[in-house]
Design an enzyme around this catalytic site. Sequence first.
Site: not given
Length: 579
Positions: A437-439
Amino acid sequence: MTYSPATQDQLLAIRVNAGIAELAASERFAAAEPDMVEAIVEGIGQFAAGEWQPLDRAGDLTGTKLENGVVRTPDGFADGYRHYVEQGWNAIAGPAEHGGQGLPFTLACNVLENLGTANMAFSLLPMLSVGATEAIEHHGSEAQKAMYLPKMVSGEWSGTMNLTEPQAGSDLGALRTTATPITEGEHAGKYRIAGQKIFITWGEHDLAENIVHLVLARLPDAPAGSRGISLFIVPKYLVNADGSPGARNDLRCVSLEHKLGIHASPTCVMSYGDNGDCIGELVGAENRGLMAMFTMMNNARINVGNQGVQVGERATQAALSYACERVQSARAGSADKAPVAIVEHPDVRRMLLRMKALTEGARALLYYTAGQVDRGTLGDEDAARRGEVLVPLIKAWGTDIGVEVASLGIQVHGGMGFIEETGAAQIWRDARIAPIYEGTNGIQAADLVTRKLGLKDGGVYAALMHDIARDAGDESTLAALAQDCAAIAEWMRDTASLDDRLAGSVPFCTMSAVAVAGWQLLRQLRAVEAGDAPGLADTKRASVRFFLDRVVPEAGGLKASAIAGAESLYALDAAQLAG
């Protein structure tokens, strides 16, 4: 599993890697004096260990439940969150004009490190709230700041980020959520939001008075793709003129995802505007939503990298405790054939020292990154740009080592590590989301070799590697790694095709992160040898030497992969690859 906060190592990293004394010399951060810093680090460590850690295992086993549209958290979470808010931990780095303490981001990182080591799933709630607060602080109107920030800074209200949709994961340009201007009535000037978002962390819960959702959506006739995305504040409860929560907004949690880990963190499918009356406010300019959201995402990416440190610390402590207690076999080559604790066996020692060295290396990189962000806040443009380069390094490598260390922790436990009751498996299950997550970490590496290598025509990255090679002194392997990184960066900028850069991006990102982490650990070791943190003198020497003598050479071996290019990756077409 209990844990002891790594207070002394944290304070060392804050002093040496973040350079807190230099930050405190500024007017803005003058309150960050040594006594204050020590009080914060010790205090949040005690709070996390005493209140949040005991909730961790029960939260994993019980999870959150969706009942009649309300997400119910496990027993004890409401008290734990209330005490967190009452003691002011959420407000550490919040803007002073809205009730925050205005302290450096470095110290906010330490709050999250301790909370996440104690209870990673629970810590996601303040992590997202702090990011949402920062986005509104930087891009919201004065009226929005006055309306939302005081209670978000305190933690009374929480915040979320709403990007992903079923058809729009990493490609945010494909999102379909709409925002229709309201021209008449009490909400004139605002927007009706309609659409569905997925993977919304803490999107619904029963701990805060209100939840402030930051939602990406499209205005009518907006340009296609990412150029047509705007950002909106969409509160769970509309806010009255006096700042109190009012009528329920037209939004709901449709379902909760059933996940591998972080069970106590509700991951929500959120629906906006089922009845055509979901009210939102535009943040910043129309069609500039990604720019505003990336303020929040940049903060979140550093804090996700922080999660690698958190799970690493927890896994290392658990493995060390087990290895010192578990008696099995005589030590090979010993004249004494009596069984010994497994900590005495060479391969177990290797695993334990690797866990410790990687965790401390990630912590050193984390606080160095935070210190650069704080210098950027003070107006140091060179530090701000260096901080931009460091973000993908701490997010990607930090979370990679978190997973590796958690996996090693299971290995140290042997068969018992595969049994849930020891807790070692939970650490790994919780850790596994962080590289995603978050890229994803692949996206972080791509960001490094495209946008970040281009900063100041490559000068920002080159200066970083130059500093490492210069400061390495007698550590020739570290200097060689930094020089290799600089040479690869030049090849990527000047010669390699985009495909070649992307094909080598992940090993190059790892090399870069290890170079910076090794440099920052070396700075710690020199400080300890000069008399700082005498209680760490023996352990720090051992962990830094392990990192410099074993981890740094491994990273140097990634050079061939970093410059191998993309041609061999496409030797098979998709059909052949799928078999």
